[in-house]
Design an enzyme around this catalytic site. Structure first.
Site, PDB file in Angstrom:
ATOM      1  N   CYS A   3      42.990 -59.955  -6.077  1.00  0.00           N
ATOM      2  CA  CYS A   3      43.965 -59.170  -6.928  1.00  0.00           C
ATOM      3  C   CYS A   3      44.532 -59.621  -8.205  1.00  0.00           C
ATOM      4  O   CYS A   3      44.693 -59.153  -9.285  1.00  0.00           O
ATOM      5  CB  CYS A   3      44.935 -57.970  -6.045  1.00  0.00           C
ATOM      6  N   GLY A  59      44.736 -45.878  -4.018  1.00  0.00           N
ATOM      7  CA  GLY A  59      46.051 -45.650  -3.947  1.00  0.00           C
ATOM      8  C   GLY A  59      46.255 -44.248  -4.742  1.00  0.00           C
ATOM      9  O   GLY A  59      47.320 -43.528  -4.254  1.00  0.00           O
ATOM     10  N   GLU A  76      49.955 -51.600  -2.801  1.00  0.00           N
ATOM     11  CA  GLU A  76      49.517 -52.904  -3.484  1.00  0.00           C
ATOM     12  C   GLU A  76      48.083 -52.736  -4.069  1.00  0.00           C
ATOM     13  O   GLU A  76      47.004 -52.817  -3.278  1.00  0.00           O
ATOM     14  CB  GLU A  76      49.406 -54.196  -2.639  1.00  0.00           C
ATOM     15  N   GLY A 136      44.659 -52.113  -1.808  1.00  0.00           N
ATOM     16  CA  GLY A 136      42.990 -51.972  -1.975  1.00  0.00           C
ATOM     17  C   GLY A 136      43.127 -51.584  -3.600  1.00  0.00           C
ATOM     18  O   GLY A 136      43.857 -51.799  -4.363  1.00  0.00           O
ATOM     19  N   SER A 137      42.155 -50.760  -3.869  1.00  0.00           N
ATOM     20  CA  SER A 137      41.795 -50.445  -5.091  1.00  0.00           C
ATOM     21  C   SER A 137      42.669 -49.253  -5.530  1.00  0.00           C
ATOM     22  O   SER A 137      43.502 -48.446  -4.699  1.00  0.00           O
ATOM     23  CB  SER A 137      40.302 -49.758  -5.384  1.00  0.00           C
TER      24      SER A 137
HETATM   25  P1  NAD Z   1      39.124 -50.262  -1.290  1.00  0.00           P
HETATM   26  O1  NAD Z   1      40.106 -49.572  -1.951  1.00  0.00           O
HETATM   27  O2  NAD Z   1      37.782 -50.018  -1.333  1.00  0.00           O
HETATM   28  O3  NAD Z   1      39.598 -50.582   0.180  1.00  0.00           O
HETATM   29  C1  NAD Z   1      40.864 -50.949   0.734  1.00  0.00           C
HETATM   30  C2  NAD Z   1      41.093 -50.362   2.175  1.00  0.00           C
HETATM   31  O4  NAD Z   1      41.500 -48.659   1.599  1.00  0.00           O
HETATM   32  C3  NAD Z   1      39.938 -50.218   3.126  1.00  0.00           C
HETATM   33  O5  NAD Z   1      40.583 -50.427   4.457  1.00  0.00           O
HETATM   34  C4  NAD Z   1      39.539 -48.741   3.074  1.00  0.00           C
HETATM   35  O6  NAD Z   1      38.856 -48.448   4.225  1.00  0.00           O
HETATM   36  C5  NAD Z   1      40.678 -47.899   2.665  1.00  0.00           C
HETATM   37  N1  NAD Z   1      40.519 -46.806   2.160  1.00  0.00           N
HETATM   38  C6  NAD Z   1      39.650 -46.503   1.142  1.00  0.00           C
HETATM   39  N2  NAD Z   1      39.806 -45.258   0.575  1.00  0.00           N
HETATM   40  C7  NAD Z   1      40.872 -44.691   1.401  1.00  0.00           C
HETATM   41  C8  NAD Z   1      41.610 -43.349   1.635  1.00  0.00           C
HETATM   42  N3  NAD Z   1      41.077 -42.449   0.727  1.00  0.00           N
HETATM   43  N4  NAD Z   1      42.351 -43.161   2.284  1.00  0.00           N
HETATM   44  C9  NAD Z   1      42.846 -44.290   3.302  1.00  0.00           C
HETATM   45  N5  NAD Z   1      42.175 -45.253   3.165  1.00  0.00           N
HETATM   46  C10 NAD Z   1      41.205 -45.696   2.289  1.00  0.00           C
HETATM   47  O7  NAD Z   1      39.472 -52.064  -1.794  1.00  0.00           O
HETATM   48  P2  NAD Z   1      38.704 -53.325  -1.405  1.00  0.00           P
HETATM   49  O8  NAD Z   1      37.289 -53.390  -2.273  1.00  0.00           O
HETATM   50  O9  NAD Z   1      38.621 -53.482  -0.211  1.00  0.00           O
HETATM   51  O10 NAD Z   1      39.605 -54.369  -2.175  1.00  0.00           O
HETATM   52  C11 NAD Z   1      39.483 -54.925  -3.633  1.00  0.00           C
HETATM   53  C12 NAD Z   1      40.625 -54.087  -4.158  1.00  0.00           C
HETATM   54  O11 NAD Z   1      42.035 -54.409  -3.666  1.00  0.00           O
HETATM   55  C13 NAD Z   1      40.801 -54.603  -5.859  1.00  0.00           C
HETATM   56  O12 NAD Z   1      41.018 -53.687  -6.581  1.00  0.00           O
HETATM   57  C14 NAD Z   1      42.130 -55.534  -5.580  1.00  0.00           C
HETATM   58  O13 NAD Z   1      42.672 -55.912  -6.708  1.00  0.00           O
HETATM   59  C15 NAD Z   1      42.817 -54.764  -4.676  1.00  0.00           C
HETATM   60  N6  NAD Z   1      43.852 -55.703  -4.021  1.00  0.00           N
HETATM   61  C16 NAD Z   1      44.978 -55.600  -4.321  1.00  0.00           C
HETATM   62  C17 NAD Z   1      46.096 -56.541  -3.802  1.00  0.00           C
HETATM   63  C18 NAD Z   1      47.443 -56.512  -4.190  1.00  0.00           C
HETATM   64  O14 NAD Z   1      48.430 -57.162  -3.534  1.00  0.00           O
HETATM   65  N7  NAD Z   1      47.930 -55.984  -5.283  1.00  0.00           N
HETATM   66  C19 NAD Z   1      45.713 -57.641  -2.704  1.00  0.00           C
HETATM   67  C20 NAD Z   1      44.346 -57.521  -2.447  1.00  0.00           C
HETATM   68  C21 NAD Z   1      43.321 -56.707  -2.919  1.00  0.00           C
END
Ligand code: NAD
Length: 519
Positions: A307, A256, A273, A251-252
């Protein structure tokens, strides 16, 4: 928003109605084998295609995480001593079911993540590919033997299952990322608990139903796979649980940054990731036909929501004008609309916040001296006021300003000019993220320089292809604020296992290492 409103734009097909989309989602989900009861919840599952509701699902609570982890720990006791090739048989069956239901799962991915049918099928194909790879891996979880310094001793390393793996995934790869983790974790002997994105519950229900079927077909322990739909609180409970041995979160970078210290604080392992701010360098010798195609796919494909989406182009001053012109011309022919319609190449953004972020970024870019060459305009608003379709944008920038250095998860590509390759590489690396990168060049020395230790600082560096569309055979992931994790191929499996170093003494004597005397 554009400076060029008079240019012809692509056709924009009409949008389907919500009842039709909901019926398609339901049929696909039931075909995958999901339980109808899963659709009797109170949390809406929506589609970005219209903004309408597809179904209602049930979310877990944070309190339920503890029970799920308990069940996984129990499954682990059996699974870790199941021979790895037998564990591979489960993943083989999952791959077969994915192939059988490729179109069903792809429908769910299109409806929830807004991907074109071709890209959604590609996502499921990637799941099939990782299953193939993991089945082979199940016979290749190699340790090494090393010469011992002591006579009559054998020194070796063995790899053992690690424990419960928690997977948190993002909306834009709603099922593939889970499968990268799950196929490998399962052959490594680890049970998986999955908390998918809030935006894509139906895709995860479909994928999890297929794995449940594979478990039943192969007689594997039921709780080697569990799905917990839910919000951030469910993710946080997984992050904090002491019995989750590895937390793999996609995720974002914001997410992380919250997750890493919490897992580290309990001495758990994490695999991150996170975001990317990926660039291509276009050198004077580049084949521009190739570069234009590579840029358009990587920058506008998936509506800029990968991503690995290309967010920056750093082009030599001798080619930058022609390149921008040709990319903008290609952008104007892109069909934007219902991603399940043939010929459409750009679907919707995931929702209103994504659109607002894109608009704010374009405003900031203009304030920072940028010029919007094309795109940025919202379209189809009259047909679906709750859906967010945008024309992908190309923006010329005078330098790498603050907005260019940040990841905006939308289809904006910033174009910068350079004179010397060193300058281009320095610009390339001067962002917080380090996921994917590429160079378009016909000069081998330049290509090698880009791939060398003082070249691109990313986890993925390509020559003459764009930044997106990785194959599962290589390790996937990136450096710096991308989080440092590696998933899928190569030796990424080692993150899912624990290593033991074993010394076996068959000498009948007890010589000590380093010649130490203790008598
Ligand atoms: P996001 O960070 O909003 O959410 C991702 C996941 O994390 C969701 O399931 C959410 O519920 C969970 N989450 C959020 N905050 C959390 C916390 N504090 N503790 C535990 N879980 C938590 O991301 P998004 O909007 O769904 O996806 C887009 C982002 O993901 C972009 O920044 C993109 O670059 C990244 N991404 C990276 C990869 C990679 O492999 N590097 C792949 C896909 C997406």
């Amino acid at each position: 928003m554009t400076t060029d409103e008079t240019q012809p734009t692509a056709t924009r097909p009409g949008l389907p109605d919500d009842t039709d989309l909901a019926a398609r989602a339901r049929a696909a989900l039931l075909a995958c084998g999901a339980d109808e009861a899963a659709l009797a919840g109170d949390q809406p599952a929506r589609t970005p295609i219209t903004g309408g509701e597809l179904a209602r699902v049930t979310w877990a609570t944070a309190a339920e995480v503890d029970d799920a982890v308990g069940r996984a720990v129990e499954a682990f006791a059996t699974w870790r001593t199941t021979p790895a090739p037998v564990r591979g048989a489960l993943v083989k069956r999952l791959g077969e079911l994915l192939a059988e239901h490729k179109d069903d799962l792809a429908v769910l991915v299109s409806l929830e993540a807004g991907k074109t049918t071709s890209e959604a099928r590609g996502e499921v194909q990637e799941m099939i590919d990782i299953c193939d790879l993991a089945v082979g891996m199940s016979r290749q979880l190699y340790g090494r033997t090393m010469p011992s310094e002591r006579p009559g001793h054998r020194l070796m390393e063995t790899w053992h299952p690690l424990g419960v793996v928690g997977v948190i995934s993002a909306f834009n790869f709603p099922v593939a990322v889970w499968s990268w983790n799950t196929a490998v974790a399962l052959v490594c002997g680890d049970p998986v608990i999955w908390k998918p994105s809030e935006a894509t519950p139906l895709s995860s229900l479909g994928a999890a139903a297929l794995l449940d079927r594979a478990i039943a077909d192969t007689g594997a322990p039921q709780h080697v796979s569990q799905l917990l739909l839910g919000g951030r609180d469910v993710g946080e409970a997984l992050v904090d649980h002491p019995d989750v041995a590895l937390l793999s979160a996609t995720g974002s970078t914001r997410m992380g940054r919250e997750v890493a210290p919490r897992v580290a604080g309990r001495f758990g392992r994490y695999l991150l990731e996170l975001g990317g701010n990926n660039a291509a360098i276009v050198a004077p010798s580049a084949d521009l036909d190739l570069a234009v195609r590579g840029i358009v796919f990587a920058a506008a494909g998936t509506a800029g929501q990968r991503c690995t989406t290309m967010r920056r182009v750093i082009a030599h001053s001798s080619v930058v004008d022609e390149l921008v012109e040709r990319v903008a011309a290609a952008y104007r022919t892109l069909a934007i609309g219902d991603p399940t319609t043939d010929g459409v190449l750009v679907g919707p953004l995931i929702g209103a916040p994504a659109y607002e972020t894109m608009t704010a970024a374009l405003t900031a870019a203009t304030e920072q001296g940028g010029q919007i060459v094309c795109g940025g305009t919202r379209v189809l608003e009259d047909l679906a006021p709750d859906a967010y379709y945008v024309e992908p944008a190309v923006v010329r920038m005078p330098g790498q300003t603050a907005i260019v250095r940040q990841e905006t998860f939308a289809p904006i590509v910033y174009v910068l000019a350079y004179e010397e390759l060193d300058e281009a590489i320095a610009l390339h690396n001067a962002v917080p993220h380090g996921l994917s990168s590429s160079i378009f060049t016909a000069d081998q020395a330049e290509a090698e320089r880009f791939l060398a230790a003082d070249g691109s600082d990313c986890g993925i560096s390509n020559v003459n292809i764009g930044t997106s569309g990785a194959e599962i055979g290589g390790a996937f992931g990136g450096e710096k604020e991308t989080g440092g994790g590696r998933e899928s191929g190569s030796d990424a499996w080692k993150a899912y296992m624990r290593r033991a170093t074993n010394t076996v003494n068959y000498s009948g004597e007890l010589p000590l290492a380093q010649g130490v005397e203790f008598a």
